[in-house]
Design an enzyme around this catalytic site. Structure first.
Site, PDB file in Angstrom:
ATOM      1  N   LYS A  53      -8.011 -12.249  -3.628  1.00 16.44           N
ATOM      2  CA  LYS A  53      -7.982 -13.602  -3.060  1.00 16.44           C
ATOM      3  C   LYS A  53      -9.100 -14.452  -3.659  1.00 16.44           C
ATOM      4  O   LYS A  53      -8.884 -15.625  -4.007  1.00 16.44           O
ATOM      5  CB  LYS A  53      -8.083 -13.528  -1.525  1.00 16.44           C
ATOM      6  CG  LYS A  53      -6.819 -12.948  -0.892  1.00 16.44           C
ATOM      7  CD  LYS A  53      -6.931 -12.574   0.583  1.00 16.44           C
ATOM      8  CE  LYS A  53      -5.643 -11.897   1.049  1.00 16.44           C
ATOM      9  NZ  LYS A  53      -5.668 -11.478   2.457  1.00 16.44           N
ATOM     10  N   GLN A  97      -9.887 -10.922   7.034  1.00 13.58           N
ATOM     11  CA  GLN A  97      -9.022  -9.852   6.535  1.00 13.58           C
ATOM     12  C   GLN A  97      -8.771  -8.834   7.651  1.00 13.58           C
ATOM     13  O   GLN A  97      -9.705  -8.352   8.289  1.00 13.58           O
ATOM     14  CB  GLN A  97      -9.678  -9.180   5.309  1.00 13.58           C
ATOM     15  CG  GLN A  97      -8.792  -8.162   4.604  1.00 13.58           C
ATOM     16  CD  GLN A  97      -7.540  -8.782   3.988  1.00 13.58           C
ATOM     17  OE1 GLN A  97      -7.552  -9.920   3.527  1.00 13.58           O
ATOM     18  NE2 GLN A  97      -6.447  -8.040   3.991  1.00 13.58           N
ATOM     19  N   ASP A 120      -3.911 -18.373   7.279  1.00 14.39           N
ATOM     20  CA  ASP A 120      -3.007 -17.222   7.433  1.00 14.39           C
ATOM     21  C   ASP A 120      -1.839 -17.548   8.372  1.00 14.39           C
ATOM     22  O   ASP A 120      -0.866 -16.802   8.424  1.00 14.39           O
ATOM     23  CB  ASP A 120      -3.772 -16.032   8.033  1.00 14.39           C
ATOM     24  CG  ASP A 120      -4.269 -15.051   6.983  1.00 14.39           C
ATOM     25  OD1 ASP A 120      -3.586 -14.883   5.966  1.00 14.39           O
ATOM     26  OD2 ASP A 120      -5.341 -14.442   7.202  1.00 14.39           O
TER      27      ASP A 120
HETATM   28  N1  GUN Z   1      -3.931  -7.760   6.256  1.00 15.73           N
HETATM   29  C1  GUN Z   1      -2.724  -7.474   5.765  1.00 15.73           C
HETATM   30  N2  GUN Z   1      -2.088  -8.611   5.385  1.00 15.73           N
HETATM   31  C2  GUN Z   1      -2.926  -9.611   5.650  1.00 15.73           C
HETATM   32  C3  GUN Z   1      -2.839 -11.027   5.484  1.00 15.73           C
HETATM   33  O1  GUN Z   1      -1.858 -11.596   5.015  1.00 15.73           O
HETATM   34  N3  GUN Z   1      -3.936 -11.724   5.869  1.00 15.73           N
HETATM   35  C4  GUN Z   1      -5.021 -11.140   6.408  1.00 15.73           C
HETATM   36  N4  GUN Z   1      -6.030 -11.919   6.778  1.00 15.73           N
HETATM   37  N5  GUN Z   1      -5.128  -9.843   6.585  1.00 15.73           N
HETATM   38  C5  GUN Z   1      -4.083  -9.085   6.206  1.00 15.73           C
END
Ligand code: GUN
Length: 285
Positions: A53, A97, A120
């Site tokens: 990211k 995350q 998100d």
């Molecule tokens: N953990 C697994 N997929 C995601 C996601 O799309 N965003 C976040 N923040 N954590 C995750």
């Protein structure tokens, strides 16, 4: 009958290069998009995702701010940081995350993010907006899946869509998005009876079960579109999806590979949401 392999990496690269131009134009208007990325603990998979990211931010010209907190961080400390970032004008998007260590309540943390910075789309306000058909941010993985289905050239209207998995991150919002495009959606899960029969009926299969190569070619209706959200690391370190790619591609009309399918699209959609957040915060929604 040939099977089209839907190249998520290529599509994500295209989307990111469009976003890069957009960000360059925004900077001339005084808008400098920024994303805060919070990781708690030492989960190796989370570390890989967070690094990807940050790298995507760099490619596009988005400023990223990483907060790496210890495994034993308390809920209050994490929420304190989020409150600070909610007020920080340099931060347009806040991403925590998941999963979080067990002493931290994920719901409380998600609820503390300002919905305007919730790139998100996990906050109940954004979940509600999606559910009622007025989303601001689309949840990243389901939005990436929709782009890949679009790439396959199929019109979702009237199609039998089977989503396997019912998580808040993928399965549930996925069902809502397919429904919004006039699909007939069945959401299956670990307690579903006659799962194979349900899958066999599908024109569009979205697999998000987290079981390596669970769905075999002989489960799939000839000509179906297969989107594989699974990322499973086998003991020999090989990455595989929830679908057995080799047998499925003999039957499907289009399929996403793992890696290089949904994964890169999730990140491209996160970047899109971050740019959107920056514009909205500057210019108002
Ligand atoms: N953990 C697994 N997929 C995601 C996601 O799309 N965003 C976040 N923040 N954590 C995750």
């Amino acid at each position: 009958m040939g099977c089209k392999v839907l190249n998520g990496r290529e599509l994500a690269t295209r989307i990111k290069s469009e976003l890069k131009s957009e960000v360059e134009a925004l900077k001339k208007k005084g808008i400098f998009p920024g994303l805060a990325v919070i990781i708690v603990g030492n989960d190796p998979a989370s570390r890989v995702y967070v690094n990807s990211k940050k790298k995507a931010c760099e490619e596009i010209g988005i400023q990223s701010f990483e907060y790496a907190l210890d495994e034993d961080t308390g809920e209050e400390e994490l929420i304190g940081l989020i409150n600070k970032l909610n007020k920080d004008d340099k931060v347009n998007g806040i991403l925590v995350q998941l999963p979080l260590p067990k002493q931290i309540n994920e719901d409380k943390v998600i609820n503390s993010i300002d919905p305007k910075k919730d790139v998100d789309a996990f906050h109940p306000v954004n979940v509600g907006k999606l559910m009622t058909g007025n989303p601001v941010f689309l949840p990243c993985t389901p939005a990436g899946v929709m782009e890949l289905i679009k790439e396959s050239g199929i019109d979702i209207t009237g199609k039998e869509c089977v989503v396997i998995g019912r998580s808040n991150i993928v399965g549930k919002p996925m069902a809502v998005l397919l429904l919004s495009q006039n699909g007939t959606v069945t959401v299956c899960h670990s307690k579903t009876a006659n799962l194979e029969e349900k899958i066999k009926n599908a024109d569009i299969i979205v697999a998000a079960v987290g079981k390596p190569e669970f769905i075999k070619g002989n489960f799939i209706k000839p000509g179906a579109i297969v989107i594989d959200v699974g990322i499973n690391r086998l003991e020999g370190k090989k990455l595989v999806g929830d679908v057995e790619f080799e047998t499925a591609k003999e039957v499907a009309s289009a399929i996403t590979p793992v890696p290089g399918g949904v994964g890169p699209m999730t990140i491209a959609m996160l970047m899109k949401n971050t740019v959107k957040a920056a514009v909205f915060q500057k210019e108002g929604i």
